[in-house]
Motif scaffolding. Structure first.
Motif, PDB file in Angstrom:
ATOM      1  N   VAL A  21       0.836  -1.199   0.000  1.00 40.91           N
ATOM      2  CA  VAL A  21       0.000   0.000   0.000  1.00 40.91           C
ATOM      3  C   VAL A  21       0.871   1.249   0.000  1.00 40.91           C
ATOM      4  CG1 VAL A  21      -0.228  -0.008   2.517  1.00 40.91           C
ATOM      5  CG2 VAL A  21      -1.921   1.176   1.129  1.00 40.91           C
ATOM      6  N   ALA A  22       2.038   1.176   0.645  1.00 39.18           N
ATOM      7  CA  ALA A  22       2.928   2.337   0.688  1.00 39.18           C
ATOM      8  C   ALA A  22       3.443   2.699  -0.695  1.00 39.18           C
ATOM      9  CB  ALA A  22       4.105   2.062   1.627  1.00 39.18           C
ATOM     10  N   ASP A  23       3.665   1.682  -1.547  1.00 38.57           N
ATOM     11  CA  ASP A  23       4.102   1.942  -2.917  1.00 38.57           C
ATOM     12  C   ASP A  23       3.007   2.651  -3.703  1.00 38.57           C
ATOM     13  OD1 ASP A  23       6.627   0.625  -2.605  1.00 38.57           O
ATOM     14  OD2 ASP A  23       5.597  -1.294  -2.772  1.00 38.57           O
ATOM     15  N   VAL A  24       1.774   2.204  -3.523  1.00 39.02           N
ATOM     16  CA  VAL A  24       0.651   2.816  -4.232  1.00 39.02           C
ATOM     17  C   VAL A  24       0.480   4.267  -3.797  1.00 39.02           C
ATOM     18  CG1 VAL A  24      -1.843   2.723  -4.613  1.00 39.02           C
ATOM     19  CG2 VAL A  24      -0.511   0.604  -4.514  1.00 39.02           C
ATOM     20  N   VAL A  25       0.520   4.502  -2.491  1.00 38.89           N
ATOM     21  CA  VAL A  25       0.314   5.852  -1.969  1.00 38.89           C
ATOM     22  C   VAL A  25       1.491   6.760  -2.336  1.00 38.89           C
ATOM     23  CG1 VAL A  25      -0.043   7.171   0.167  1.00 38.89           C
ATOM     24  CG2 VAL A  25      -1.191   4.985  -0.150  1.00 38.89           C
ATOM     25  N   ARG A  26       2.638   6.182  -2.630  1.00 41.50           N
ATOM     26  CA  ARG A  26       3.789   6.958  -3.134  1.00 41.50           C
ATOM     27  C   ARG A  26       3.637   7.271  -4.616  1.00 41.50           C
ATOM     28  NH1 ARG A  26       8.372   3.087  -3.527  1.00 41.50           N
ATOM     29  NH2 ARG A  26       7.235   2.595  -5.454  1.00 41.50           N
ATOM     30  N   ASP A  27       3.246   6.262  -5.418  1.00 43.78           N
ATOM     31  CA  ASP A  27       3.324   6.380  -6.878  1.00 43.78           C
ATOM     32  C   ASP A  27       2.075   6.960  -7.532  1.00 43.78           C
ATOM     33  OD1 ASP A  27       5.853   5.291  -6.757  1.00 43.78           O
ATOM     34  OD2 ASP A  27       5.188   3.241  -7.182  1.00 43.78           O
ATOM     35  N   LEU A  28       0.895   6.599  -7.039  1.00 45.36           N
ATOM     36  CA  LEU A  28      -0.335   7.094  -7.647  1.00 45.36           C
ATOM     37  C   LEU A  28      -0.418   8.622  -7.614  1.00 45.36           C
ATOM     38  CD1 LEU A  28      -3.112   6.695  -8.923  1.00 45.36           C
ATOM     39  CD2 LEU A  28      -4.017   6.199  -6.627  1.00 45.36           C
ATOM     40  N   PRO A  29      -0.104   9.272  -6.485  1.00 47.11           N
ATOM     41  CA  PRO A  29      -0.150  10.742  -6.496  1.00 47.11           C
ATOM     42  C   PRO A  29       0.825  11.378  -7.487  1.00 47.11           C
ATOM     43  CG  PRO A  29      -0.192   9.928  -4.246  1.00 47.11           C
ATOM     44  CD  PRO A  29       0.116   8.750  -5.121  1.00 47.11           C
ATOM     45  N   LYS A  30       1.929  10.699  -7.790  1.00 51.05           N
ATOM     46  CA  LYS A  30       2.880  11.249  -8.762  1.00 51.05           C
ATOM     47  C   LYS A  30       2.342  11.185 -10.177  1.00 51.05           C
ATOM     48  CE  LYS A  30       6.462   8.696  -7.573  1.00 51.05           C
ATOM     49  NZ  LYS A  30       7.856   8.187  -7.509  1.00 51.05           N
ATOM     50  N   ALA A  31       1.467  10.209 -10.455  1.00 48.00           N
ATOM     51  CA  ALA A  31       0.932  10.039 -11.806  1.00 48.00           C
ATOM     52  C   ALA A  31      -0.281  10.927 -12.060  1.00 48.00           C
ATOM     53  CB  ALA A  31       0.570   8.572 -12.037  1.00 48.00           C
ATOM     54  N   LEU A  32      -1.055  11.220 -11.034  1.00 46.90           N
ATOM     55  CA  LEU A  32      -2.309  11.950 -11.224  1.00 46.90           C
ATOM     56  C   LEU A  32      -2.135  13.385 -11.730  1.00 46.90           C
ATOM     57  CD1 LEU A  32      -4.313  10.588  -8.172  1.00 46.90           C
ATOM     58  CD2 LEU A  32      -4.962  10.360 -10.580  1.00 46.90           C
ATOM     59  N   PRO A  33      -1.108  14.144 -11.301  1.00 50.62           N
ATOM     60  CA  PRO A  33      -0.980  15.516 -11.805  1.00 50.62           C
ATOM     61  C   PRO A  33      -0.858  15.617 -13.318  1.00 50.62           C
ATOM     62  CG  PRO A  33       0.353  15.252  -9.837  1.00 50.62           C
ATOM     63  CD  PRO A  33      -0.141  13.884 -10.214  1.00 50.62           C
ATOM     64  N   GLN A  34      -0.379  14.558 -13.973  1.00 53.43           N
ATOM     65  CA  GLN A  34      -0.305  14.587 -15.434  1.00 53.43           C
ATOM     66  C   GLN A  34      -1.682  14.581 -16.071  1.00 53.43           C
ATOM     67  OE1 GLN A  34       2.732  11.836 -16.987  1.00 53.43           O
ATOM     68  NE2 GLN A  34       3.468  11.613 -14.878  1.00 53.43           N
ATOM     69  N   HIS A  35      -2.716  14.337 -15.257  1.00 55.78           N
ATOM     70  CA  HIS A  35      -4.105  14.400 -15.725  1.00 55.78           C
ATOM     71  C   HIS A  35      -4.832  15.584 -15.083  1.00 55.78           C
ATOM     72  CE1 HIS A  35      -3.812  10.375 -17.597  1.00 55.78           C
ATOM     73  NE2 HIS A  35      -3.013  10.108 -16.582  1.00 55.78           N
ATOM     74  N   ASP A  36      -4.042  16.597 -14.684  1.00 57.66           N
ATOM     75  CA  ASP A  36      -4.577  17.821 -14.098  1.00 57.66           C
ATOM     76  C   ASP A  36      -5.332  17.553 -12.797  1.00 57.66           C
ATOM     77  OD1 ASP A  36      -4.741  20.580 -14.098  1.00 57.66           O
ATOM     78  OD2 ASP A  36      -6.716  20.586 -15.047  1.00 57.66           O
ATOM     79  N   VAL A  37      -4.790  16.649 -11.996  1.00 53.74           N
ATOM     80  CA  VAL A  37      -5.355  16.335 -10.682  1.00 53.74           C
ATOM     81  C   VAL A  37      -4.323  16.707  -9.618  1.00 53.74           C
ATOM     82  CG1 VAL A  37      -6.233  14.515  -9.166  1.00 53.74           C
ATOM     83  CG2 VAL A  37      -6.723  14.443 -11.625  1.00 53.74           C
TER      84      VAL A  37
END
Length: 525
Positions: A21-37
């Protein structure tokens, strides 16, 4: 769109990781800004993070918890590598600080007692910070696992927080085997003790098997707008009751709630992603040739010595590992078949390896089969003390087995590079990250075709898989698939290379996953 993620772990903060879960919470937020989130992430402060790292105090709020007024403090942490539109927060309170340990380990008949109280207060703190506008009010409230599910309960039933129930909520189940179950009442760690004035619908939040108990995971599933499990196959498996005697692990008592969520169009299975930009440069990555084993043994031995030095008493498993490494060092350079495995030592990961098989265990049989081709196996992991002891005993009796009883990121990265075959016979695997990391480094995997393993590893295309409708059948098929892989590596190097190349070229990107998050989870129906 603005998303607020609430979790127990976050690998963007050093020391705040235990599992995937720590990997997801690290990586998902890094990917979302590329979709204007934009994304805010909040976890408890377990180890004085606010003083260890660059930070600023944003607010302190008071909450009524377990009959007392408690003060909690919000800090924002700053790291150079944090992307724009992503902010990292921690909430500080004496109950959260555990000398840097994320979780407590309550023994006996009070499972989760300490952690459940800790996360109940943390969840209450987040609600209060939101209602006082100390945290930015999000468009999407994303709750991860049972540790954050009580937020959904407070938003639904606590009058002071009901306006928060209008925020679109997403609940992710990372590990359905851990549900954080506690009594509803009559215990210091119980729902009514934490929130004595809360009026709630017991049929929604009570555990279906132990009706006198509060089940935060069930509450999150029933109360959130969308429910997310971390692979498409797992989204189907959890709709069925578990049958542990036959080696099937499904909804773990929550299958009816999940089936209802599916019928209502609220259940979604989306595979986790994997980071590919951080792939280490190495000879193997250019031409898929593994480095010499000696380049792994030296740092492994240094790590074993560090583990030995952590206690004044000699720990046998580390002593035997050091002896095994010395034994391997004294032999000719190793160029034969190397199998690797990394993971927490739990029944989820090791049940099949421990199954009795013709007077031995499955793992012992695999080691004997491996010895016939001069092959070796290295396992890195810690967890259940019974499993650790059994693996230690096997290391003492098998010269081709090295058991490294601990965890180190540098060691695991090297094992992905050095191995010929990665072994991951999990009894259930919601998504899995180890198989993705091994494949990323050109190491095919042998997996049990369940959950995310089934969705990422295709038999004889980019790896090897097995299944079975009973523990005996699964054991038989694991041993058969293992030997088939050994024979293929020895007798058909061209086919093996193609499988390894396919594994290395496979992509499970966060960019693809985040598109599904936006379409299927974050956008209200």
């Amino acid at each position: 769109m603005h998303v607020l993620m609430i979790a127990a772990e976050n690998d963007a903060i050093p020391g705040a990781k235990v599992g995937g879960v720590a990997d997801v919470v690290r990586d998902l937020p890094k990917a979302l800004p590329q979709h204007d989130v934009s994304v805010d992430v909040v976890i408890p402060d377990y180890g004085q993070y606010a003083t260890k790292f660059e930070s600023r105090q944003l607010a302190s709020v008071n909450v009524e918890f377990a009959g007392q007024t408690e003060t909690v403090t919000l800090f924002e942490l700053f790291f150079p590598e944090t992307p724009n539109k992503v902010r990292q927060f921690v909430v500080q309170h004496p109950l959260f600080g555990q000398g840097g340990h994320v979780y407590s380990h309550d023994e006996g008949n009070r499972p989760f007692a300490t952690d459940a109280t800790k996360y109940a207060l943390f969840n209450l703190a987040v609600c209060q910070l939101l209602i006082e506008s100390k945290l930015t009010r999000p468009d999407v409230l994303h709750l991860h696992d049972w540790h954050s599910a009580t937020i959904a309960v407070l938003n639904q039933y606590a009058p002071q927080y009901t306006e928060l129930a209008n925020i679109h909520s997403v609940y992710t189940v990372h590990n359905i085997a851990l549900q954080g179950i506690r009594p509803i009442a009559d215990d210091e760690s119980s729902l009514r003790h934490w929130f004595p004035t809360l009026n709630f619908d017991q049929s929604v939040v009570a555990d279906p098997r132990y009706t006198h108990c509060y089940n935060p995971m069930r509450a999150g599933i029933n109360l959130c707008n969308k429910v997310h499990v971390v692979s498409p196959t797992y989204a189907e498996e959890v709709l069925h009751a578990s049958d542990a005697n036959n080696g099937f692990f499904g909804g773990e008592g929550l299958e009816k709630d999940l089936a209802a969520a599916k019928q209502q169009g609220r259940l979604v299975g989306i595979l986790n992603g994997c980071e590919y930009a951080a792939t280490p440069t190495s000879k193997r990555n250019k031409v898929n040739i593994k480095p010499a084993l000696s380049t792994f043994l030296a740092p492994a031995q240094q790590q074993v010595k560090r583990w030995l030095a952590q206690s004044a008493q000699l720990k046998t498993v580390h002593y035997l590992a050091n002896e095994q490494i010395n034994n391997w060092h004294s032999q000719a350079p190793f160029t034969d078949f190397l199998v690797t495995s990394i993971g927490r030592l739990t029944d989820q990961k090791a049940l099949l390896l421990r199954q009795p098989y013709r007077g031995k265990t499955v793992l012992s049989v695999l080691l004997d089969d491996l010895a016939r081709v001069n092959g070796r196996l290295i396992i890195l992991g810690s967890g259940d003390t019974r499993i650790e002891f059994e693996f230690m005993q096997l290391m003492a009796s098998h010269d081709n087995f090295l058991f490294l009883n601990g965890y180190g990121q540098a060691l695991s990265d090297q094992m992905y590079l050095h191995g010929d075959l990665f072994l991951m016979p999990s009894s259930f695997e919601p998504c899995g990250i180890s198989q993705m990391l091994a494949m990323r480094d050109g190491q095919p995997c042998l997996v049990h075709a369940v959950g995310g393993l089934k969705d990422t590893v295709q038999h004889l295309e980019n790896g090897f898989s097995f299944n079975g409708s009973s523990l005996q059948e699964q054991s038989d098929n694991l041993i058969t698939a293992f030997n088939d892989a050994i024979k293929l590596h020895a007798n058909n190097p061209k086919t093996w290379k193609k499988i390894a190349d396919n594994a290395k070229s496979a992509r499970f990107s966060w960019q693809e996953s985040t598109k599904q998050y936006l379409d299927l989870l974050y956008t209200p129906a």
